[in-house]
Scaffold this motif. Structure first.
Motif: not given
Length: 273
Positions: A53-54, A69-70, A78-81
């Motif tokens: 979880r980001t 930025f997101i 490869d992270l979903v903020i």
């Protein structure tokens, strides 16, 4: 029902620095954040962790270049903020406090770089809460422009807390790196024999004394404090002044430091009762 930390690493990116003047996150802070997130993503993959979880808080929420930025974090890491609003941020901070101090009865204050969340907590439940745009990095920016402006800046923000009397005679629980650093300094100044920040108690008079003391303390002296992050040193005078003002506004009986915060609160909320 308490999170057990198996691995813990932190990078100070300072995304909220300069936000109040430019309305944007700085390129240097973004580069630091993305480098850190790339490392964290690689570590989670190496550890075989599938539930990642980001989250982002005030700086990304308010910055004009927050959406950029997101998108960049998604492309490069490869992270979903997940951008948390003030309500969710306050709840996570409160739940983090409850996970570490289950019988807490008072007001929780979570000081981040871009905002301050104040939350009434009792019997493991949240009551009134408010998110104020008065983070450690914002106060540092105000103080650098004009030291005399910081007091009125803090007072104006705290005037919005209409339920302050609910904290009268109760502990104030402080969450956040800058306030934990103040606890470390107080431990060092008073020669306290147990150098553990979590649940360390300060008398209600301590923040005002520390605020006056820090105004005349040079950085070389503060660097002698064990385990104190040097990246936080510029924010400490403002953090101490704010802490003193909050304690006075609430009429708090004492101040208790928490080593648990937003991250632990998010995990605690997901654990079965």
């Amino acid at each position: 029902r308490i999170p057990a930390a198996m691995f813990n690493e932190k990078v100070m990116a300072g995304l909220g620095r300069g936000l109040s003047e430019r309305g944007r996150m700085g390129d240097g802070a973004i580069a630091t954040a993305i480098a850190g997130l790339k490392r964290f993503a690689a570590l989670t993959r190496a550890m075989g962790i599938t539930n990642v979880r980001t989250v982002a808080t005030a700086a990304v929420r308010e910055a004009k270049n927050g959406p950029d930025f997101i998108a960049r974090v998604f492309d490069e890491c490869d992270l979903v903020i997940e951008v948390m609003d003030g309500e969710a941020e306050a709840r996570a901070a409160a739940m983090g406090l409850v996970s570490g101090i289950p019988d807490a009865d008072g007001v929780v204050g979570d000081l981040g770089g871009g905002s301050l969340e104040l939350i009434r907590v009792k019997n493991g439940e949240m009551g009134n809460r408010i998110s104020l745009p008065i983070g450690a990095l914002r106060m540092d920016a105000v103080r650098k422009r004009d030291k005399r402006a910081l007091g009125p800046f803090i007072a104006k923000a705290l005037d919005k807390v209409k339920w302050a009397d609910e904290g009268w005679g109760k502990p104030f629980y402080m969450v956040g790196g800058s306030w934990r650093a103040l606890a470390q300094i107080h431990i060092w100044m008073t020669d306290h024999p147990l150098p553990i920040v979590h649940q360390y108690e300060l008398p209600a008079s301590a923040p005002a004394k520390m605020s006056r003391s820090l105004a005349h303390t040079d950085l070389a002296t503060l660097k002698q404090v064990p385990h104190l992050s040097t990246s936080r040193l510029p924010t400490l005078p403002g953090a101490a002044m704010l802490l003193a003002a909050v304690v006075k506004k609430l009429g708090a009986s004492r101040v208790i430091a928490s080593g648990f915060g937003l991250r632990e609160g998010l995990l605690y909320s997901d654990l079965p009762e």
